[in-house]
Design an enzyme around this catalytic site. Structure first.
Site, PDB file in Angstrom:
ATOM      1  N   ARG A  95       0.817  -1.212   0.000  1.00 24.04           N
ATOM      2  CA  ARG A  95       0.000   0.000   0.000  1.00 24.04           C
ATOM      3  C   ARG A  95       0.857   1.271   0.000  1.00 24.04           C
ATOM      4  O   ARG A  95       0.632   2.171  -0.804  1.00 24.04           O
ATOM      5  CB  ARG A  95      -0.934   0.010   1.218  1.00 24.04           C
ATOM      6  CG  ARG A  95      -2.001  -1.070   1.244  1.00 24.04           C
ATOM      7  CD  ARG A  95      -2.856  -1.085   0.011  1.00 24.04           C
ATOM      8  NE  ARG A  95      -3.435   0.218  -0.310  1.00 24.04           N
ATOM      9  CZ  ARG A  95      -3.940   0.546  -1.496  1.00 24.04           C
ATOM     10  NH1 ARG A  95      -3.897  -0.312  -2.502  1.00 24.04           N
ATOM     11  NH2 ARG A  95      -4.476   1.737  -1.705  1.00 24.04           N
ATOM     12  N   SER A 107       4.879   7.045  11.652  1.00 21.42           N
ATOM     13  CA  SER A 107       3.706   6.343  11.143  1.00 21.42           C
ATOM     14  C   SER A 107       2.711   7.355  10.606  1.00 21.42           C
ATOM     15  O   SER A 107       2.855   8.563  10.806  1.00 21.42           O
ATOM     16  CB  SER A 107       3.048   5.516  12.257  1.00 21.42           C
ATOM     17  OG  SER A 107       2.480   6.389  13.238  1.00 21.42           O
ATOM     18  N   CYS A 108       1.682   6.858   9.934  1.00 25.10           N
ATOM     19  CA  CYS A 108       0.650   7.769   9.430  1.00 25.10           C
ATOM     20  C   CYS A 108      -0.033   8.504  10.574  1.00 25.10           C
ATOM     21  O   CYS A 108      -0.359   9.697  10.456  1.00 25.10           O
ATOM     22  CB  CYS A 108      -0.370   6.994   8.605  1.00 25.10           C
ATOM     23  SG  CYS A 108      -1.210   5.657   9.502  1.00 25.10           S
ATOM     24  N   THR A 109      -0.231   7.822  11.706  1.00 24.14           N
ATOM     25  CA  THR A 109      -0.940   8.461  12.815  1.00 24.14           C
ATOM     26  C   THR A 109      -0.059   9.453  13.559  1.00 24.14           C
ATOM     27  O   THR A 109      -0.547  10.499  13.995  1.00 24.14           O
ATOM     28  CB  THR A 109      -1.497   7.404  13.784  1.00 24.14           C
ATOM     29  OG1 THR A 109      -0.477   6.464  14.127  1.00 24.14           O
ATOM     30  CG2 THR A 109      -2.675   6.675  13.164  1.00 24.14           C
TER      31      THR A 109
END
Length: 338
Positions: free
Chosen positions: A12, A154-156
């Site tokens: 992804r 990370s994305c968060t």
């Protein structure tokens, strides 16, 4: 100078990084020379072109043996499972973007360097002994030329840390809690099946599923002063993309909803404009799909209790926003020199 990069892992994030490179118009600055992925070449090309989340990639994509063509650009495809076997030196790779989700230790980064890369950027939180963890827009200016093994977090963390910084700078945070309402991920099951985490044995489309998160540790890594002052929980919800984060913080300064929203709106129009966005439109998660910002504040959901407790709701495209920050960080790593 054009930076020569390789992507290790074409899932992804790896595919989104490549697609974001072409859609953002940064091909003059970054050239992808190789992609390493155990999957077959035909499948790699097909999933780049046709994406259930982001739609069709608007570039001509074709594959001939182990070469992927995007427009007229030829990218060599590799299928090595061992980092030590990768020919980064022969290919003149400047920076490896490791998007495998498997590697993240310093020893893994050193293997990329031993294979000939000059620097490594992991697409996920790494071990504490990496040279740096960069949340672009917050601490990227701290990067130094000797930082060769780096994590993008990370994305968060990329979503919430800019908001924490803004709230802390303006109102002085004392402590906080975070709830991540995260889209489903590929470590979950389509139908019930075995998994070491018993909650993740359950069908992703049928339940809201609590999962472990290291987000609080990620916050502390960037802001050591918040050690033991933040806690986080995470739930996965039955959507395929876009995440919401519920952030609650206690602050020293007395504030109102207007104070908070005015400050965040100004930041989104000012120094943080490419990182943070702000909206008061009545939007839902799908409206933020393919949004390149790290964080989008939903001003309609801001709450203040007792003048010192702030609650905010922050959206992010957990794939696309993060992929764009990886490209930003890659350019920064190149600009400071090898």
């Amino acid at each position: 100078m054009t930076i020569r990069i390789a992507i290790n892992g074409f899932g992804r994030i790896g595919r989104n990084v490549l697609r974001a490179l072409y859609e953002s118009g940064r091909r003059a600055e970054i050239k992808v020379v190789a992609i390493n992925e155990p999957a077959d070449a035909a499948g790699m090309a097909h999933l780049l072109k046709y994406d259930s989340t982001h739609g069709r990639f608007d570039w001509d994509v074709r594959q001939e043996r182990d070469v992927l063509y995007v427009g007229d650009d030829a990218i060599r495809l590799l299928h090595q499972k061992e980092i030590s076997q990768l020919p980064w030196g022969d290919l003149g790779v400047d920076i490896v973007l490791d998007c495998s989700g498997v590697y993240g230790k310093r020893a893994d980064g050193e293997m990329h360097l031993a294979s000939g890369a000059k620097k490594v950027l992991f697409s996920h939180p790494g071990s504490s002994d990496l040279d740096a963890t960069v949340i672009y827009g917050v601490n990227h200016q701290q990067l130094q030329s000797e930082h060769r093994i780096v994590s993008s977090g990370s994305c968060t963390t990329n979503c919430i840390i800019p908001i924490i910084k803004l709230l802390d700078d303006a109102f002085s945070i004392e402590s906080g809690t975070v709830t991540t309402i995260h889209a489903s991920m590929n470590d979950q099951q389509v139908i019930d099946a075995y998994h070491p985490d018993l909650r993740r044995t359950r069908a992703a489309s049928q339940s809201i599923i609590p999962v472990d998160t290291k987000l609080a540790a990620g916050i502390t890594r960037i802001f050591p002063k918040f050690c033991d002052r933040f806690e986080a929980i995470s739930v996965r919800v039955p959507t395929i993309n876009v995440t919401a984060i519920d952030l609650s913080v206690t602050v020293t300064n007395a504030v109102s909803v207007l104070d908070v929203n005015t400050m965040l709106q100004r930041a989104a129009k000012g120094d943080f404009r490419s990182i943070v966005d702000y909206t008061e439109l009545p939007l839902v998660s799908i409206d933020f799909n393919h949004d390149p910002h790290s964080a989008i504040v939903d001003g309609t959901q801001t709450r203040v209790s007792g003048k010192h407790l702030i609650k905010t709701l922050v959206w992010c495209d957990n794939e696309w926003g993060f992929a764009n920050r990886m490209l930003d960080t890659t350019l920064m790593m190149a600009r400071i020199g090898f």
